[in-house]
Design a protein around this motif. Structure first.
Motif, PDB file in Angstrom:
ATOM      1  N   GLY A 218      71.297   0.242  18.308  1.00 23.43           N
ATOM      2  CA  GLY A 218      71.294  -0.271  16.936  1.00 23.43           C
ATOM      3  C   GLY A 218      71.598   0.862  16.121  1.00 23.43           C
ATOM      4  O   GLY A 218      72.145   0.856  15.085  1.00 23.43           O
TER       5      GLY A 218
ATOM      6  N   ALA B 198      78.158  -0.847  15.653  1.00 21.27           N
ATOM      7  CA  ALA B 198      78.602  -1.727  14.333  1.00 21.27           C
ATOM      8  C   ALA B 198      77.713  -2.560  13.857  1.00 21.27           C
ATOM      9  O   ALA B 198      77.697  -3.350  13.087  1.00 21.27           O
ATOM     10  CB  ALA B 198      80.027  -2.115  14.813  1.00 21.27           C
ATOM     11  N   ILE B 199      76.842  -2.909  15.147  1.00 22.58           N
ATOM     12  CA  ILE B 199      75.690  -3.982  14.575  1.00 22.58           C
ATOM     13  C   ILE B 199      74.410  -3.582  14.035  1.00 22.58           C
ATOM     14  O   ILE B 199      73.599  -4.207  13.869  1.00 22.58           O
ATOM     15  CB  ILE B 199      75.622  -4.823  16.084  1.00 22.58           C
ATOM     16  CG1 ILE B 199      74.770  -4.137  17.076  1.00 22.58           C
ATOM     17  CG2 ILE B 199      76.794  -5.489  16.442  1.00 22.58           C
ATOM     18  CD1 ILE B 199      74.191  -5.031  18.298  1.00 22.58           C
ATOM     19  N   ALA B 200      74.387  -2.354  14.010  1.00 25.79           N
ATOM     20  CA  ALA B 200      73.315  -1.494  13.254  1.00 25.79           C
ATOM     21  C   ALA B 200      72.747  -2.362  11.988  1.00 25.79           C
ATOM     22  O   ALA B 200      71.631  -2.453  11.843  1.00 25.79           O
ATOM     23  CB  ALA B 200      73.405  -0.085  13.023  1.00 25.79           C
ATOM     24  N   PRO B 201      73.548  -2.638  11.034  1.00 23.34           N
ATOM     25  CA  PRO B 201      72.966  -3.209   9.799  1.00 23.34           C
ATOM     26  C   PRO B 201      72.472  -4.807  10.013  1.00 23.34           C
ATOM     27  O   PRO B 201      71.630  -5.063   9.528  1.00 23.34           O
ATOM     28  CB  PRO B 201      74.204  -3.549   8.954  1.00 23.34           C
ATOM     29  CG  PRO B 201      75.309  -2.646   9.416  1.00 23.34           C
ATOM     30  CD  PRO B 201      75.005  -2.384  10.697  1.00 23.34           C
ATOM     31  N   PHE B 202      72.784  -5.358  11.125  1.00 21.06           N
ATOM     32  CA  PHE B 202      72.247  -6.714  11.581  1.00 21.06           C
ATOM     33  C   PHE B 202      70.864  -6.402  12.299  1.00 21.06           C
ATOM     34  O   PHE B 202      70.175  -7.587  11.873  1.00 21.06           O
ATOM     35  CB  PHE B 202      73.211  -7.393  12.254  1.00 21.06           C
ATOM     36  CG  PHE B 202      74.613  -7.950  11.610  1.00 21.06           C
ATOM     37  CD1 PHE B 202      74.667  -8.508  10.400  1.00 21.06           C
ATOM     38  CD2 PHE B 202      75.756  -7.074  12.330  1.00 21.06           C
ATOM     39  CE1 PHE B 202      76.085  -8.685   9.849  1.00 21.06           C
ATOM     40  CE2 PHE B 202      76.815  -7.341  11.362  1.00 21.06           C
ATOM     41  CZ  PHE B 202      77.011  -8.025  10.286  1.00 21.06           C
TER      42      PHE B 202
ATOM     43  N   TYR C 123      68.830  -3.943  11.545  1.00 24.42           N
ATOM     44  CA  TYR C 123      68.053  -3.631  10.599  1.00 24.42           C
ATOM     45  C   TYR C 123      67.581  -4.748   9.771  1.00 24.42           C
ATOM     46  O   TYR C 123      66.309  -4.647   9.167  1.00 24.42           O
ATOM     47  CB  TYR C 123      68.592  -2.278   9.824  1.00 24.42           C
ATOM     48  CG  TYR C 123      68.621  -1.112  10.770  1.00 24.42           C
ATOM     49  CD1 TYR C 123      67.832  -0.602  11.330  1.00 24.42           C
ATOM     50  CD2 TYR C 123      69.735  -0.452  10.450  1.00 24.42           C
ATOM     51  CE1 TYR C 123      68.078   0.481  12.123  1.00 24.42           C
ATOM     52  CE2 TYR C 123      70.238   0.644  11.063  1.00 24.42           C
ATOM     53  CZ  TYR C 123      69.232   1.142  11.924  1.00 24.42           C
ATOM     54  OH  TYR C 123      69.284   2.346  12.702  1.00 24.42           O
ATOM     55  N   THR C 124      67.997  -5.602   9.597  1.00 23.87           N
ATOM     56  CA  THR C 124      67.665  -6.887   8.676  1.00 23.87           C
ATOM     57  C   THR C 124      66.586  -7.633   9.820  1.00 23.87           C
ATOM     58  O   THR C 124      65.761  -8.352   8.862  1.00 23.87           O
ATOM     59  CB  THR C 124      68.840  -7.726   8.428  1.00 23.87           C
ATOM     60  OG1 THR C 124      69.409  -8.176   9.660  1.00 23.87           O
ATOM     61  CG2 THR C 124      69.615  -7.085   7.602  1.00 23.87           C
TER      62      THR C 124
END
Length: 49
Positions: free
Chosen positions: A36, A40-44, A46-47
Motif C-alpha cells: 500500500g 498506485a492503489i495506496a489511496p484506495f 487508506y480509505t
C-alpha cells in the motif's frame, strides 16, 4: 523461512490452533501495508482504514 517453520511447528506441537488465524491476519495486514505504501492503489487502501 526458518522462523515461519518454527512458528508452524510450535502451533502443531503445542496444539495452539487458534494462533493460526491470528498470524494469518497479521501477515495479510503486513503485506497490505508494504504494498500500500509503494503502489498506485495506496489511496484506495487508506480509505479502508
Amino acid at each position: 523461512m526458518d522462523s515461519i517453520k518454527d512458528i508452524w511447528l510450535f502451533i502443531i506441537n503445542r496444539k495452539k490452533y487458534w494462533l493460526a488465524p491470528v498470524i494469518a491476519v497479521l501477515l495479510l495486514l503486513g503485506i497490505l501495508i508494504i504494498f500500500g505504501g509503494s503502489s498506485a492503489i495506496a489511496p484506495f487502501i487508506y480509505t479502508l482504514f
